[in-house]
Design a protein around this motif. Structure first.
Motif, mmCIF file in Angstrom:
data_model
loop_
_atom_site.group_PDB
_atom_site.id
_atom_site.type_symbol
_atom_site.label_atom_id
_atom_site.label_comp_id
_atom_site.label_asym_id
_atom_site.label_seq_id
_atom_site.Cartn_x
_atom_site.Cartn_y
_atom_site.Cartn_z
ATOM 1 N N ARG A 47 112.446 -29.114 2.310
ATOM 2 C CA ARG A 47 113.093 -28.582 1.111
ATOM 3 C C ARG A 47 113.169 -27.040 1.167
ATOM 4 N NH1 ARG A 47 113.317 -32.479 -2.949
ATOM 5 N NH2 ARG A 47 114.945 -31.091 -3.753
ATOM 6 N N GLY A 108 124.783 -26.538 -7.480
ATOM 7 C CA GLY A 108 125.055 -26.888 -8.871
ATOM 8 C C GLY A 108 124.279 -25.991 -9.812
ATOM 9 N N PRO A 109 124.663 -25.942 -11.077
ATOM 10 C CA PRO A 109 123.945 -25.104 -12.037
ATOM 11 C C PRO A 109 122.664 -25.787 -12.531
ATOM 12 C CG PRO A 109 125.741 -26.262 -13.126
ATOM 13 C CD PRO A 109 125.779 -26.684 -11.677
ATOM 14 N N HIS A 110 121.664 -25.017 -12.839
ATOM 15 C CA HIS A 110 120.518 -25.537 -13.614
ATOM 16 C C HIS A 110 119.914 -24.376 -14.380
ATOM 17 C CE1 HIS A 110 117.295 -23.909 -11.030
ATOM 18 N NE2 HIS A 110 117.945 -24.352 -9.986
ATOM 19 N N ASN A 133 121.133 -21.153 -10.181
ATOM 20 C CA ASN A 133 120.434 -22.086 -9.298
ATOM 21 C C ASN A 133 119.431 -21.296 -8.458
ATOM 22 O OD1 ASN A 133 119.861 -23.649 -6.822
ATOM 23 N ND2 ASN A 133 121.311 -25.112 -7.680
ATOM 24 N N ALA A 185 118.608 -35.106 5.121
ATOM 25 C CA ALA A 185 119.055 -35.685 3.849
ATOM 26 C C ALA A 185 119.700 -34.551 3.057
ATOM 27 C CB ALA A 185 117.884 -36.295 3.090
ATOM 28 N N VAL A 186 120.124 -34.846 1.828
ATOM 29 C CA VAL A 186 120.781 -33.831 1.004
ATOM 30 C C VAL A 186 119.761 -33.212 0.051
ATOM 31 C CG1 VAL A 186 122.649 -33.349 -0.620
ATOM 32 C CG2 VAL A 186 122.947 -35.117 1.126
ATOM 33 N N ASP A 187 119.711 -31.894 0.034
ATOM 34 C CA ASP A 187 118.751 -31.162 -0.786
ATOM 35 C C ASP A 187 119.219 -31.094 -2.245
ATOM 36 O OD1 ASP A 187 116.547 -29.610 -1.475
ATOM 37 O OD2 ASP A 187 116.705 -28.366 0.313
ATOM 38 N N GLY A 188 118.338 -30.594 -3.105
ATOM 39 C CA GLY A 188 118.649 -30.459 -4.524
ATOM 40 C C GLY A 188 119.861 -29.577 -4.793
ATOM 41 N N CYS A 189 120.142 -28.639 -3.893
ATOM 42 C CA CYS A 189 121.266 -27.714 -4.083
ATOM 43 C C CYS A 189 122.489 -28.152 -3.312
ATOM 44 C CB CYS A 189 120.856 -26.310 -3.651
ATOM 45 S SG CYS A 189 120.446 -26.229 -1.897
ATOM 46 N N GLY A 190 122.402 -29.298 -2.595
ATOM 47 C CA GLY A 190 123.577 -29.837 -1.927
ATOM 48 C C GLY A 190 123.652 -29.586 -0.432
ATOM 49 N N ALA A 258 110.509 -27.970 -3.227
ATOM 50 C CA ALA A 258 110.477 -29.012 -4.257
ATOM 51 C C ALA A 258 109.736 -30.246 -3.749
ATOM 52 C CB ALA A 258 111.894 -29.379 -4.668
ATOM 53 N N GLU A 259 109.252 -31.054 -4.690
ATOM 54 C CA GLU A 259 108.417 -32.222 -4.380
ATOM 55 C C GLU A 259 107.077 -31.800 -3.781
ATOM 56 O OE1 GLU A 259 108.822 -35.538 -5.071
ATOM 57 O OE2 GLU A 259 110.656 -35.139 -6.192
#
Lengths: 336, 336
Positions: A47, A108-110, A133, A185-190, A258-259
């Protein structure tokens, strides 16, 4: 609840209420396992702990020089920043300099991690945008690499885009894993994220810090200088990675993912470390990581004192009363 | 990460990223263990899963009759509500009826669990107040008991206040634990919370539902009717306890407690259940609880279908892409 295994305990009053299982690997610059907790072969995703490695092509390929990156700017490319005003300004300034805008970001936004900044947005009725983000600095670095290399910026997050293929070579090199065997794999931000055993992550950080100390002008040296010299830009107020680098005067390089994964390196000893809380709980990472460092003799008394709130965090209730605490109870063991 | 034990897996792409260990106990009305996962003797705190038991004196001692509680009002005394507008109105109305005000509540403030309600407060620049605490209904019930019994309301949260001593007798009775052996601590809202082995919690809920079915007019019967008949007032939109009671048309009574504990009862089979995610992660409770119920044959296909999003929740990223999922992989085993 009975007490067992390699855990961080969550106590309420005098009783155990919950527990987090921990694994960790500590590796020297020669790649030898010099300490471990739980299962040092545990495989999980890097991550955001991959960000220092993902930033190396920026220096190696002349991007930071071409666009005249400051240390703050290189640091924010390695950051999971809290979207405090200074972080947002730094990313927007860098985007402008490379001839891009916020719309080019593919994360993506957060809401900002920084509570006051999040509340300020909500109060103003403004939804968070892509620049908020925590990975927007990393994404800006990827855009900068694409600009400098003359390739299409759109789609830069895809696994087959030149910038991701370039980063993949870097991940492969430092983790000593053949590129075709890298599990993704795909991360939280894409963007792409990479799986590794903890000992592989720790080895990569040991090699990184060894290269940085051997040659401070090398890509590894520049990334390590930026992160440990400007720790506020790697996280922000109240963030564990920032605290660890500040409390040790930059001797320890630290990056949270993350995680509940964290990778670290000690510049003096030239050791790398990787710690994972099995269940992904952020709250247990401070107690786990700091206890690993203490038991490995990598923190002095003043540093442990400065990190006390992260090391043994209180459990408070809605009345603000302290009703319990988190505490690591594992023993760091020797090499394999 | 290797796959082992009684867990809920968190997968990213095709790979295991994190895992949550689960224990559970399933007990019949005669107190026999009829199923378990992990360690059914695991001791942890009941937290808000105690609320149905904490509400029993309201019916038993004539408080609900004296103050003419509706089912919605009794349900909110058993609730961890989300502070949606209807929840807040219900608590304020009840406070007024018993001659108290929000200042009499001794719980601390926190933002509503309901995201839109939390954002609305922030947008208006209004800090959350005590009525927004998810336990404000339970606290209002305690104040009502004190009013009705003619004792001082101030300090009602203390372990030695008459209302807490009265509740302690109820906890002791249903868990079949001598009062002096009840292990206690301070809950998130400031009142007493009780530790129990999971089989003790499950036994209490089995006895409760057995008593409720035998005599619907009894305190147990009234509390079960209020909770299963008005599930929205026990939680709110998007909340697991509410979903479980709605999806089963009230056949299953369910109450979540902080740190990932959940107690349940099936009205037909007259079984009680208690499930704990060892590390306290809320995200794993739906997958764990629903899989326990499925494996025990306590949910039909339509109910499982209706609960699918809670049973196998997707992992999404900031771009709104589905990048993984949570899934229970344990096997429910037979009695002890």
């Amino acid at each position: 609840m009975s007490e067992q295994g390699a855990v961080v305990e969550v106590r309420r009053g005098g009783s155990l209420e919950s527990r987090h299982r921990v694994s960790a690997a500590l590796v020297d610059a020669q790649g030898r396992l010099v300490g471990h907790v739980g299962d040092p072969e545990l495989v999980t995703f890097l991550r955001s702990a991959a960000k220092p490695l993902q930033a190396l092509p920026l220096v190696a390929d002349g991007v930071t020089e071409a666009f005249d990156f400051s240390d703050e700017e290189l640091a924010i490319c390695c950051a999971s920043h809290s979207a405090e005003p200074k972080h947002v300004e730094t990313v927007l300034r860098l985007l402008e300099r490379i001839g891009c805008g916020e719309d080019d970001l593919e994360c993506g936004p957060h809401l900002p991690f920084h509570p006051e900044s999040a509340e300020a947005l909500l109060r103003e009725g403004r939804p968070p945008t892509r620049v908020h983000n925590n990975c927007s600095g990393k994404h800006t670095g990827m855009l900068a690499w694409a600009r400098h290399s003359g390739v299409e910026t759109a789609g830069y997050r895809g696994a087959d885009h030149p910038v991701q293929l370039r980063i993949r070579r870097e991940i492969s090199r430092w983790t000593e894993t053949p590129s075709e065997r890298l599990q993704i794999a795909v991360d939280g931000c894409g963007v792409v994220t990479y799986a590794q055993p903890l000992c592989g992550m720790a080895g990569a950080f040991a090699r990184l810090i060894d290269a940085a100390e051997d040659d401070p002008a090398s890509p590894a040296g520049r990334v390590a200088r930026a992160m440990t010299g400007k720790p506020y830009y790697v996280g922000g107020a109240g963030r564990l990675s920032t605290h660890l680098m500040q409390a040790t005067g930059g001797r320890i390089l630290a990056k949270y993912g993350a995680e509940a994964v964290m990778c670290l390196a000690d510049r003096e000893r030239r050791w790398g470390a990787a710690v994972k809380v099995e269940d992904g709980a952020k709250r247990a990472v401070g107690p786990a990581v700091i206890d690993v460092l203490v038991q490995a003799g990598l923190l002095n008394d003043d540093e442990v004192q400065a990190l006390d709130e992260d090391h043994v965090p209180p459990v408070t209730n809605t009345r603000g009363e302290i009703v319990g605490e988190l505490r690591a109870t594992f023993r760091l063991r020797g090499g394999a």
